[in-house]
Every structure is written in C-alpha cells, then in structure tokens.
Write a protein that holds these residues in place. Structure first.
Motif, PDB file in Angstrom:
ATOM      1  N   UNK A   1     -64.119  -4.718  37.671  1.00  0.00           N
ATOM      2  CA  UNK A   1     -63.326  -5.744  37.839  1.00  0.00           C
ATOM      3  C   UNK A   1     -63.762  -7.183  36.930  1.00  0.00           C
ATOM      4  N   UNK A   2     -62.720  -7.676  36.464  1.00  0.00           N
ATOM      5  CA  UNK A   2     -63.070  -8.844  35.507  1.00  0.00           C
ATOM      6  C   UNK A   2     -62.033 -10.213  35.860  1.00  0.00           C
ATOM      7  N   UNK A   3     -62.687 -11.014  35.434  1.00  0.00           N
ATOM      8  CA  UNK A   3     -62.017 -12.425  35.211  1.00  0.00           C
ATOM      9  C   UNK A   3     -61.970 -12.785  33.870  1.00  0.00           C
ATOM     10  N   UNK A   4     -60.838 -13.093  33.342  1.00  0.00           N
ATOM     11  CA  UNK A   4     -60.858 -13.698  31.878  1.00  0.00           C
ATOM     12  C   UNK A   4     -60.170 -15.197  31.932  1.00  0.00           C
ATOM     13  N   UNK A   5     -60.535 -16.042  31.062  1.00  0.00           N
ATOM     14  CA  UNK A   5     -60.053 -17.213  31.064  1.00  0.00           C
ATOM     15  C   UNK A   5     -59.180 -17.551  29.735  1.00  0.00           C
ATOM     16  N   UNK A   6     -57.912 -18.190  30.055  1.00  0.00           N
ATOM     17  CA  UNK A   6     -57.281 -18.648  28.886  1.00  0.00           C
ATOM     18  C   UNK A   6     -56.968 -20.290  28.973  1.00  0.00           C
ATOM     19  N   UNK A   7     -56.978 -20.686  27.641  1.00  0.00           N
ATOM     20  CA  UNK A   7     -56.485 -22.221  27.961  1.00  0.00           C
ATOM     21  C   UNK A   7     -55.242 -22.265  27.007  1.00  0.00           C
ATOM     22  N   UNK A   8     -54.424 -23.073  27.997  1.00  0.00           N
ATOM     23  CA  UNK A   8     -53.023 -23.431  27.842  1.00  0.00           C
ATOM     24  C   UNK A   8     -53.195 -25.065  27.180  1.00  0.00           C
ATOM     25  N   UNK A   9     -53.214 -25.126  26.032  1.00  0.00           N
ATOM     26  CA  UNK A   9     -53.475 -26.297  25.311  1.00  0.00           C
ATOM     27  C   UNK A   9     -52.163 -27.096  25.423  1.00  0.00           C
ATOM     28  N   UNK A  10     -50.969 -26.560  25.376  1.00  0.00           N
ATOM     29  CA  UNK A  10     -49.757 -27.520  25.711  1.00  0.00           C
ATOM     30  C   UNK A  10     -49.550 -27.956  26.901  1.00  0.00           C
ATOM     31  N   UNK A  11     -50.051 -27.431  28.120  1.00  0.00           N
ATOM     32  CA  UNK A  11     -49.884 -27.952  29.274  1.00  0.00           C
ATOM     33  C   UNK A  11     -51.276 -28.543  29.833  1.00  0.00           C
ATOM     34  N   UNK A  12     -52.468 -28.594  28.861  1.00  0.00           N
ATOM     35  CA  UNK A  12     -53.789 -28.701  29.072  1.00  0.00           C
ATOM     36  C   UNK A  12     -54.147 -28.412  30.701  1.00  0.00           C
ATOM     37  N   UNK A  13     -54.229 -26.965  30.555  1.00  0.00           N
ATOM     38  CA  UNK A  13     -54.447 -26.081  31.878  1.00  0.00           C
ATOM     39  C   UNK A  13     -55.328 -24.989  31.305  1.00  0.00           C
ATOM     40  N   UNK A  14     -56.422 -24.670  32.488  1.00  0.00           N
ATOM     41  CA  UNK A  14     -56.978 -23.268  32.238  1.00  0.00           C
ATOM     42  C   UNK A  14     -56.355 -22.521  33.031  1.00  0.00           C
ATOM     43  N   UNK A  15     -56.360 -21.075  32.549  1.00  0.00           N
ATOM     44  CA  UNK A  15     -55.812 -20.066  33.389  1.00  0.00           C
ATOM     45  C   UNK A  15     -56.791 -18.937  33.438  1.00  0.00           C
ATOM     46  N   UNK A  16     -56.734 -18.509  34.611  1.00  0.00           N
ATOM     47  CA  UNK A  16     -57.776 -17.503  35.098  1.00  0.00           C
ATOM     48  C   UNK A  16     -57.028 -16.147  35.583  1.00  0.00           C
ATOM     49  N   UNK A  17     -57.218 -14.926  35.029  1.00  0.00           N
ATOM     50  CA  UNK A  17     -56.618 -13.945  35.265  1.00  0.00           C
ATOM     51  C   UNK A  17     -57.682 -12.760  35.801  1.00  0.00           C
ATOM     52  N   UNK A  18     -57.285 -12.069  36.895  1.00  0.00           N
ATOM     53  CA  UNK A  18     -58.225 -11.022  37.657  1.00  0.00           C
ATOM     54  C   UNK A  18     -57.746  -9.785  37.459  1.00  0.00           C
ATOM     55  N   UNK A  19     -58.465  -8.646  37.041  1.00  0.00           N
ATOM     56  CA  UNK A  19     -57.663  -7.270  36.954  1.00  0.00           C
ATOM     57  C   UNK A  19     -58.944  -6.410  36.834  1.00  0.00           C
ATOM     58  N   UNK A  20     -58.415  -4.882  37.211  1.00  0.00           N
ATOM     59  CA  UNK A  20     -59.532  -4.034  36.975  1.00  0.00           C
ATOM     60  C   UNK A  20     -59.122  -3.146  35.928  1.00  0.00           C
ATOM     61  N   UNK A  21     -60.241  -2.702  35.289  1.00  0.00           N
ATOM     62  CA  UNK A  21     -60.079  -1.456  34.277  1.00  0.00           C
ATOM     63  C   UNK A  21     -61.006  -0.420  34.488  1.00  0.00           C
ATOM     64  N   UNK A  22     -60.493   0.718  33.894  1.00  0.00           N
ATOM     65  CA  UNK A  22     -61.150   1.871  33.976  1.00  0.00           C
ATOM     66  C   UNK A  22     -61.434   2.357  32.538  1.00  0.00           C
ATOM     67  N   UNK A  23     -62.374   3.241  32.229  1.00  0.00           N
ATOM     68  CA  UNK A  23     -62.469   3.517  30.853  1.00  0.00           C
ATOM     69  C   UNK A  23     -61.081   4.804  30.417  1.00  0.00           C
ATOM     70  N   UNK A  24     -60.745   5.300  31.374  1.00  0.00           N
ATOM     71  CA  UNK A  24     -59.615   6.286  31.149  1.00  0.00           C
ATOM     72  C   UNK A  24     -58.396   5.525  31.368  1.00  0.00           C
ATOM     73  N   UNK A  25     -58.061   5.147  32.442  1.00  0.00           N
ATOM     74  CA  UNK A  25     -56.762   4.174  32.676  1.00  0.00           C
ATOM     75  C   UNK A  25     -56.832   3.105  33.719  1.00  0.00           C
ATOM     76  N   UNK A  26     -56.338   2.075  33.174  1.00  0.00           N
ATOM     77  CA  UNK A  26     -56.729   0.946  33.968  1.00  0.00           C
ATOM     78  C   UNK A  26     -55.802   0.794  35.055  1.00  0.00           C
ATOM     79  N   UNK A  27     -55.695  -0.682  35.778  1.00  0.00           N
ATOM     80  CA  UNK A  27     -54.807  -0.890  36.614  1.00  0.00           C
ATOM     81  C   UNK A  27     -53.801  -2.004  36.424  1.00  0.00           C
ATOM     82  N   UNK A  28     -52.427  -1.867  36.755  1.00  0.00           N
ATOM     83  CA  UNK A  28     -51.825  -2.856  36.237  1.00  0.00           C
ATOM     84  C   UNK A  28     -51.921  -4.217  37.380  1.00  0.00           C
ATOM     85  N   UNK A  29     -52.530  -4.129  38.524  1.00  0.00           N
ATOM     86  CA  UNK A  29     -52.340  -4.888  39.791  1.00  0.00           C
ATOM     87  C   UNK A  29     -53.416  -5.917  38.968  1.00  0.00           C
ATOM     88  N   UNK A  30     -52.968  -7.463  39.214  1.00  0.00           N
ATOM     89  CA  UNK A  30     -53.642  -8.411  38.803  1.00  0.00           C
ATOM     90  C   UNK A  30     -53.320  -9.599  39.579  1.00  0.00           C
TER      91      UNK A  30
END
Length: 154
Positions: free
Chosen positions: A111-140
């Motif tokens: 399970x991991x959390x990744x960060x994005x910087x939305x420069x046009x809106x001056x905001x930080x966006x964080x996404x949590x999701x789960x991945x697997x070597x064979x097949x990840x999950x679209x749940x986020x």
C-alpha cells in the motif's frame, strides 16, 4: 527457502520512507486464535514537506496468519492529509513521488501514498492505493491540501 530469500529481497528493495505512527484501532472481527481483524488509523508526516501530516485508515488482517505476518491485508484505505503548521517544501517535488509505503502481504503486495503538486491551484494532492506484482487494485482514495499562509501567533 527461495520464498524466504525473495521476501527478504523485496523487503530490502522498499525505500526507507516515513514510518507511520498508530493513532488508534478498532476491532472488526473477533478471532479465537491470534489477533482480531481490525481497522487502524495511522499518521505520518510528508518527508519532503514540513507542515503536512497524513492520516491513513486501513484494514489489518488478524488470526494466526495475521499475527505471524503471513496474511494479505485488504486493498481498501482512506486518507486525509492536513496542514498542521507552516508549509515548507524541502526540495524539488516530482509528481508521483512515493511518500509512504508499507507491505500488506508477505511478498507481493504494498500500500503506498504518492504526492502530486497541482501548481495551477497551489495545492498538494495525495493518493493512496494498493499494488501487487501481478495485478493491482483500482481501489484508491485521494485528498488535497491548499497551500495557505500559516497564521503567526504571538
């Protein structure tokens, strides 16, 4: 033996990221043997951005396998990140930087959390999701923090 070596290699390959602090937990299923199934709430600070704390809730599998670290946790998670002080970015932010990562099965799932910087809106966006070597999950789940001035108290 090969499985143990593979597990060790995967564990060593995970980056040395932030460690989460458990804030609290609730039991969801009673287990006669081993710990109960539960939902945990954890907090971690963004290692590259001072003044940001993220709160993550997720399921942890109990029972004998869960107690031994052999069970696979569910892919669902919820995240809420908040500004808790003046925001100070410590370096150049890259979109999709992993700020938190934890294995949720013996070898192949994280399970991991990744960060994005939305420069046009001056905001930080964080996404949590789960991945697997064979097949990840679209749940986020996603959360965003507008970068605002922090009031100075006297």
């Amino acid at each position: 033996m090969r499985l143990a070596i593979a597990a060790l290699m995967v564990g060593l390959a995970l980056p040395g990221l932030t460690v989460a602090e458990e804030i609290g937990a609730v039991d969801t299923v009673f287990k006669w043997l081993g710990p109960n199934h539960r939902i945990v709430v954890e907090a971690f600070d963004d290692p590259m951005v001072d003044g940001v704390t993220c709160y993550l809730s997720r399921a942890k599998t109990g029972g004998i396998k869960g107690g031994l670290g052999l069970a696979e946790d569910r892919a669902e998670a919820s995240i809420a990140c908040r500004q808790v002080g003046p925001i100070r970015i410590k370096g150049k932010l890259k979109d999709g930087d992993v700020v938190f990562k934890e294995r949720t099965s013996l070898v192949f799932k994280t399970m991991q959390v990744v960060r994005f910087f939305d420069e046009s809106r001056n905001a930080l966006v964080y996404l949590v999701y789960s991945d697997r070597v064979i097949e990840g999950s679209p749940q986020n789940a996603v959360t965003a923090i507008p970068i605002l001035p922090w009031p100075v108290t006297q």
